[in-house]
Enzyme design. Sequence first.
Site, PDB file in Angstrom:
ATOM      1  CG  ASP A 254     -53.174   3.468 -25.818  1.00 29.02           C
ATOM      2  OD1 ASP A 254     -52.233   3.978 -26.467  1.00 29.02           O
ATOM      3  OD2 ASP A 254     -53.766   2.438 -26.187  1.00 29.02           O
TER       4      ASP A 254
ATOM      5  CG  ASP B 139     -59.150   0.534 -24.165  1.00 27.22           C
ATOM      6  OD1 ASP B 139     -59.066   0.099 -22.998  1.00 27.22           O
ATOM      7  OD2 ASP B 139     -58.513   0.056 -25.114  1.00 27.22           O
TER       8      ASP B 139
END
Length: 334
Positions: A211, A228
Amino acid sequence: MTMPLSDPDTPAIHPFSTLSPECVLDALESVGLRADGRLLALNSYENRVYQVGMEDAAPVVAKFYRPERWSDTAILEEHAFVQELTEREIPVVPALTLDGRTLHSFGGFSFAVFPRRGGRAPELDDPAVLEWTGRFIGRIHAVGALKSYSERPALTIDTFGCEPRDYLLANDFIPPELLAAYTSVAEQALDGVRHCYARAGASAQLRLHGDCHVGNVLWTPDGPHFVDFDDSRTGPAIQDLWMLLSGERSDMVRQMSDILAGYEDFADFDERQLNLIEALRTLRLIHYSAWLARRWNDPAFPVAFPWFNTQRYWQDRILELREQIALMDEPALW
């Protein structure tokens, strides 16, 4: 607003309903971290993430994973990958090891604690920034290719396209008057995705960030920090590159050239994967709608995404997919 069919006598269960501030602080104390009471909720919907002030220490970031999304073994695979990157001095943010573990349990939640890292959004109109970012993604991918995930899924046409499309249709999210149009355009779009994959040929699959958009890259004077890895999975290298592109086709050609100038210092890039850019964008669009649908019983979602599941929302998604069908018919960037 069109809503999925449900039993009106069954209340929606909020997976984070018991995650109170007291629970967060008690969870941290259970692993030996004494908070000073400062608690700031950070921008995260899939999980719950907090910046927590510490007594006589720098603040930390506590992530409480959404129950039943990942197994603990899948989360630990992600932690191990990020630790591999850290050991090779690649700028990522690994989970802290506390009591000999990176993943902990408290009050029915799995959670991890991370050091806080500051930074700003990278200036992606700067060729030097793109090259620098590409260089570190190349290093991430060089490590990602060394091993394979066994617990985390792969990004495929089925997992990001067919299955999310089927979920939307099976749960009555599409308004009846738009159902035929959406069903048709989604199938055409997935056919376009399949043709793009055929043009790209067999692509090497590796562990990815998954992502890698601008919000997950923090820029500091020392360059980028990648944060993340929650969506880390197996897939083609281009998945971690295409979300850094924007603007007209000519802009994206220049941006990709700058990214690859750094990337190929550390990892080979198969240019046939350029055929996958619009295909992956199409899969992300379908997957995103299904992600919102799956989370609609979480009270945070209707508040944050009030436009979802309206008549206008689905009309726009149909137009969006039609545009993607046309874009997937165009030649690759070069």
